[in-house]
Design a protein around this motif. Structure first.
Motif, mmCIF file in Angstrom:
data_model
loop_
_atom_site.group_PDB
_atom_site.id
_atom_site.type_symbol
_atom_site.label_atom_id
_atom_site.label_comp_id
_atom_site.label_asym_id
_atom_site.label_seq_id
_atom_site.Cartn_x
_atom_site.Cartn_y
_atom_site.Cartn_z
ATOM 1 N N ARG A 117 0.836 -1.208 0.000
ATOM 2 C CA ARG A 117 0.000 0.000 0.000
ATOM 3 C C ARG A 117 0.873 1.261 0.000
ATOM 4 O O ARG A 117 0.478 2.302 -0.501
ATOM 5 C CB ARG A 117 -0.922 0.039 1.224
ATOM 6 C CG ARG A 117 -1.847 -1.133 1.241
ATOM 7 C CD ARG A 117 -3.037 -0.974 2.168
ATOM 8 N NE ARG A 117 -3.908 -2.113 1.955
ATOM 9 C CZ ARG A 117 -4.810 -2.181 0.986
ATOM 10 N NH1 ARG A 117 -5.008 -1.164 0.190
ATOM 11 N NH2 ARG A 117 -5.528 -3.269 0.813
ATOM 12 N N PHE A 118 2.054 1.141 0.605
ATOM 13 C CA PHE A 118 2.936 2.311 0.688
ATOM 14 C C PHE A 118 3.808 2.461 -0.558
ATOM 15 O O PHE A 118 4.185 3.562 -0.920
ATOM 16 C CB PHE A 118 3.817 2.219 1.939
ATOM 17 C CG PHE A 118 3.037 2.233 3.218
ATOM 18 C CD1 PHE A 118 2.763 3.434 3.859
ATOM 19 C CD2 PHE A 118 2.552 1.057 3.764
ATOM 20 C CE1 PHE A 118 2.025 3.461 5.032
ATOM 21 C CE2 PHE A 118 1.809 1.066 4.937
ATOM 22 C CZ PHE A 118 1.542 2.272 5.570
ATOM 23 N N SER A 119 4.136 1.336 -1.178
ATOM 24 C CA SER A 119 5.071 1.446 -2.302
ATOM 25 C C SER A 119 4.366 1.559 -3.654
ATOM 26 O O SER A 119 4.992 1.862 -4.658
ATOM 27 C CB SER A 119 6.048 0.267 -2.321
ATOM 28 O OG SER A 119 5.441 -0.874 -2.847
ATOM 29 N N PHE A 120 3.059 1.362 -3.656
ATOM 30 C CA PHE A 120 2.298 1.445 -4.904
ATOM 31 C C PHE A 120 2.433 2.844 -5.508
ATOM 32 O O PHE A 120 2.095 3.843 -4.878
ATOM 33 C CB PHE A 120 0.819 1.120 -4.623
ATOM 34 C CG PHE A 120 -0.057 1.056 -5.839
ATOM 35 C CD1 PHE A 120 0.196 0.145 -6.850
ATOM 36 C CD2 PHE A 120 -1.150 1.907 -5.969
ATOM 37 C CE1 PHE A 120 -0.627 0.076 -7.966
ATOM 38 C CE2 PHE A 120 -1.974 1.838 -7.087
ATOM 39 C CZ PHE A 120 -1.709 0.931 -8.092
ATOM 40 N N GLU A 121 2.958 2.895 -6.713
ATOM 41 C CA GLU A 121 3.167 4.163 -7.426
ATOM 42 C C GLU A 121 3.930 5.189 -6.596
ATOM 43 O O GLU A 121 3.667 6.384 -6.661
ATOM 44 C CB GLU A 121 1.812 4.718 -7.910
ATOM 45 C CG GLU A 121 1.222 3.847 -9.006
ATOM 46 C CD GLU A 121 -0.149 4.296 -9.501
ATOM 47 O OE1 GLU A 121 -0.712 5.237 -8.921
ATOM 48 O OE2 GLU A 121 -0.618 3.701 -10.471
ATOM 49 N N ASN A 122 4.845 4.707 -5.760
ATOM 50 C CA ASN A 122 5.651 5.622 -4.960
ATOM 51 C C ASN A 122 7.122 5.188 -5.007
ATOM 52 O O ASN A 122 7.482 4.150 -4.466
ATOM 53 C CB ASN A 122 5.143 5.625 -3.511
ATOM 54 C CG ASN A 122 5.758 6.751 -2.697
ATOM 55 O OD1 ASN A 122 6.876 7.203 -2.987
ATOM 56 N ND2 ASN A 122 5.048 7.200 -1.700
ATOM 57 N N GLU A 123 7.931 5.989 -5.672
ATOM 58 C CA GLU A 123 9.334 5.609 -5.874
ATOM 59 C C GLU A 123 10.175 5.735 -4.616
ATOM 60 O O GLU A 123 11.326 5.307 -4.593
ATOM 61 C CB GLU A 123 9.949 6.468 -6.992
ATOM 62 C CG GLU A 123 9.408 6.091 -8.358
ATOM 63 C CD GLU A 123 9.886 7.049 -9.442
ATOM 64 O OE1 GLU A 123 10.603 8.018 -9.104
ATOM 65 O OE2 GLU A 123 9.520 6.822 -10.604
ATOM 66 N N ASN A 124 9.607 6.332 -3.596
ATOM 67 C CA ASN A 124 10.376 6.516 -2.368
ATOM 68 C C ASN A 124 10.187 5.402 -1.343
ATOM 69 O O ASN A 124 10.686 5.482 -0.236
ATOM 70 C CB ASN A 124 10.037 7.871 -1.739
ATOM 71 C CG ASN A 124 10.584 9.009 -2.582
ATOM 72 O OD1 ASN A 124 11.713 8.924 -3.083
ATOM 73 N ND2 ASN A 124 9.789 10.044 -2.772
ATOM 74 N N VAL A 125 9.438 4.373 -1.739
ATOM 75 C CA VAL A 125 9.286 3.197 -0.881
ATOM 76 C C VAL A 125 9.522 1.950 -1.733
ATOM 77 O O VAL A 125 8.890 1.779 -2.774
ATOM 78 C CB VAL A 125 7.878 3.119 -0.242
ATOM 79 C CG1 VAL A 125 7.777 1.891 0.664
ATOM 80 C CG2 VAL A 125 7.551 4.378 0.547
ATOM 81 N N SER A 126 10.452 1.094 -1.296
ATOM 82 C CA SER A 126 10.695 -0.172 -2.000
ATOM 83 C C SER A 126 10.550 -1.330 -1.030
ATOM 84 O O SER A 126 10.766 -1.172 0.177
ATOM 85 C CB SER A 126 12.100 -0.197 -2.601
ATOM 86 O OG SER A 126 12.190 0.761 -3.622
#
Lengths: 156, 129
Positions: free
Chosen positions: B78-87
């Motif tokens: 949920r946090f990394s979906f479409e977010n490059e700052n979370v892997s």
């Protein structure tokens, strides 16, 4: 399709499913019957990622799943997943050969009554399960190796 | 800054950090979250919300989870979906985790993740003595 395991689980596909239940059901296919997942691409991506590569995944809304269950004549061994008691009750009459439903995780905790660690019920869920219990056996088990407990007895 | 969060079914997340510390000594900006059988999925999400805050180019997160498709992994997504700052790295093990802890300073999240992924094949195997 042959429904080997019908499970109620608010987590849908997760660790207990991918490691234990697929093997227990000897499933070749998972059918997720869920209105919310059927229209949410993020949930679908997640469900696809979580599904082992050798397992077919179908995600359908409840109406489509009912139609498929009623018309399908293949013998593919299937694990059927629904999110909660309400959805199970909506779909159970389309599952002709299912005599027992496995209750996995129902545990949004706020204001609910604890039945077991993995099973917390509000009034609506209790009523839906009592209704479902008139049609099929309801057994609570997080994983196949747990001891089966009859949910209706636990609710009483 | 890159923060590392380790999440697992049961106590593995806590234990693996204890093991890492025994080998490489104390470290900062590394936290863990244990998902136990008494927790529901909403509680896991709430706890993860508390651990993953202020995501930005200056505050990136690398999350290690135990298995692909498990609830810790699913929730982390949920946090990394479409977010490059979370892997997210799933199937974590001690060599990979220690490598991440040692090399997180001075690397971008993208570089760090690339290096870790390259190390996956060597991190586990059969001893051929």
């Amino acid at each position: 399709m042959e429904i080997k395991v019908f499970r109620i689980d608010d987590r849908l596909i997760h660790g207990q499913i991918v490691t234990a239940w697929i093997a227990n059901a000897e499933a070749k296919q998972i059918l997720v019957a869920d209105d919310s997942a059927a229209k949410d691409s993020f949930q679908q991506t997640l469900l696809k990622m979580a599904t082992p590569k050798n397992i077919e995944l179908k995600i359908m809304n409840l109406a489509d799943a009912k139609q498929l269950l009623e018309s399908d004549e293949t013998d593919v061994k299937t694990l059927l997943l629904v999110r909660g008691p309400k959805q199970a009750l909506q779909i159970i009459d389309s599952c002709k050969d299912v005599t027992s439903v496995n209750v996995g995780n129902i545990n949004m905790k706020k204001g609910k009554k604890k039945i077991l660690d993995n099973c917390w019920l509000d009034e609506t869920e209790t009523n839906d399960l009592m209704e479902l219990g008139k049609k099929v056996e309801l057994e609570v088990r997080a994983v196949p190796n747990d001891h089966k407990q009859n949910l209706i007895e636990l609710i009483k | 800054m890159i923060k590392i969060l380790v999440v697992s079914h049961g106590e593995m997340a806590k234990g693996i950090l204890n093991s890492a510390q025994m080998i490489i000594g104390k470290f900062d900006n590394v936290d863990y979250l244990v998902f136990n059988e008494k927790m529901g999925i909403s509680e896991l999400e709430e706890e993860m919300n508390k651990k993953i805050t202020n995501i930005s180019d200056e505050m990136q997160y690398l999350i290690f989870t135990d298995i692909l498709g498990g609830s810790p992994f699913n929730t982390a997504c949920r946090f990394s979906f479409e977010n490059e700052n979370v892997s997210i790295i799933y199937g974590m093990n001690l060599p990979l985790l220690m490598q991440a802890i040692i090399s997180k300073e001075g690397n971008s999240l993208e570089e760090l993740v690339k290096n870790i992924v390259e190390s996956i094949p060597e991190s586990s195997g059969l001893c051929e003595i």
